[in-house]
Design a protein around this motif. Structure first.
Motif, short mmCIF file in Angstrom:
data_model
loop_
_atom_site.label_atom_id
_atom_site.label_comp_id
_atom_site.label_asym_id
_atom_site.label_seq_id
_atom_site.Cartn_x
_atom_site.Cartn_y
_atom_site.Cartn_z
N UNK A 29 0.79 -1.22 0.00
CA UNK A 29 0.00 0.00 0.00
C UNK A 29 0.83 1.28 0.00
N UNK A 30 2.00 1.29 0.64
CA UNK A 30 2.79 2.53 0.66
C UNK A 30 3.71 2.64 -0.56
N UNK A 31 4.37 1.56 -0.95
CA UNK A 31 5.29 1.63 -2.09
C UNK A 31 4.54 1.94 -3.39
N UNK A 32 3.36 1.38 -3.55
CA UNK A 32 2.58 1.67 -4.75
C UNK A 32 2.23 3.14 -4.82
N UNK A 33 1.84 3.70 -3.70
CA UNK A 33 1.45 5.12 -3.68
C UNK A 33 2.63 6.06 -3.91
N UNK A 34 3.80 5.73 -3.35
CA UNK A 34 4.94 6.64 -3.52
C UNK A 34 5.73 6.38 -4.79
N UNK A 35 5.44 5.28 -5.49
CA UNK A 35 6.08 5.02 -6.78
C UNK A 35 7.56 4.69 -6.69
N UNK A 36 7.97 4.08 -5.59
CA UNK A 36 9.38 3.79 -5.38
C UNK A 36 9.86 2.62 -6.24
N UNK A 37 11.09 2.73 -6.69
CA UNK A 37 11.83 1.60 -7.28
C UNK A 37 12.95 1.32 -6.29
N UNK A 38 12.94 0.14 -5.69
CA UNK A 38 13.79 -0.15 -4.55
C UNK A 38 14.98 -1.03 -4.90
N UNK A 39 16.13 -0.62 -4.41
CA UNK A 39 17.38 -1.36 -4.55
C UNK A 39 17.79 -1.81 -3.16
N UNK A 40 17.80 -3.11 -2.92
CA UNK A 40 18.17 -3.65 -1.62
C UNK A 40 19.68 -3.74 -1.51
N UNK A 41 20.22 -3.16 -0.43
CA UNK A 41 21.66 -3.16 -0.18
C UNK A 41 21.91 -3.50 1.29
N UNK A 42 23.09 -4.02 1.61
CA UNK A 42 23.42 -4.20 3.02
C UNK A 42 23.37 -2.84 3.74
N UNK A 43 22.75 -2.81 4.89
CA UNK A 43 22.54 -1.55 5.61
C UNK A 43 23.84 -0.78 5.84
N UNK A 44 24.93 -1.50 6.06
CA UNK A 44 26.19 -0.82 6.36
C UNK A 44 26.76 -0.07 5.16
N UNK A 45 26.22 -0.29 3.95
CA UNK A 45 26.69 0.44 2.77
C UNK A 45 25.97 1.78 2.61
N UNK A 46 24.95 2.02 3.43
CA UNK A 46 24.21 3.29 3.40
C UNK A 46 24.83 4.24 4.41
#
Length: 115
Positions: A29-46
């Motif tokens: 419900x939230x991703x569809x509304x915000x139109x995100x394209x998501x790239x999953x990465x290890x958290x420590x790389x952010x």
């Protein structure tokens, strides 16, 4: 490769290290509304470069993902799982990355609505 990204107003800025390949379009419900394209990465790389009091947090449902947003402009530059310790994942909204040719990125559909 190092990618730089931010919200629309720039008050929330980040860097992420990795090789951008496939991204996910989630139909929850939230991703569809915000139109995100998501790239999953290890958290420590952010790496958050700027955020101050502008980085908001929203969870819903099972509260396993913290959807992050800028309190000033409302953009959702990334999300992160709320687990503690190693193995955490960050989900980068590639629409918020600089110098990305979206036409060259593979997009896979994910049924988050049913997850």
């Amino acid at each position: 490769m190092l990618y730089k990204g931010s919200c629309h107003c720039g008050k929330v800025a980040f860097e992420v290290e990795g090789e951008l390949g496939m991204t996910v379009r989630c139909n929850c419900s939230i991703c569809r509304r915000k139109g995100a394209l998501l790239w999953a990465v290890p958290h420590e790389t952010l790496n958050l470069v700027a955020w101050g009091d502008d980085l908001g947090r929203y969870t819903f449902g099972k509260a396993q993902i913290a959807h992050r947003f800028c309190r000033t402009c409302g953009m959702h530059p990334f999300a992160e799982d709320v687990s503690q310790g190693s193995g955490r994942t960050a989900y980068i909204n590639i629409n918020c990355l600089e110098d990305i040719d979206l036409a060259t990125i593979e997009v896979v559909e994910f049924d988050g609505r049913s997850a």
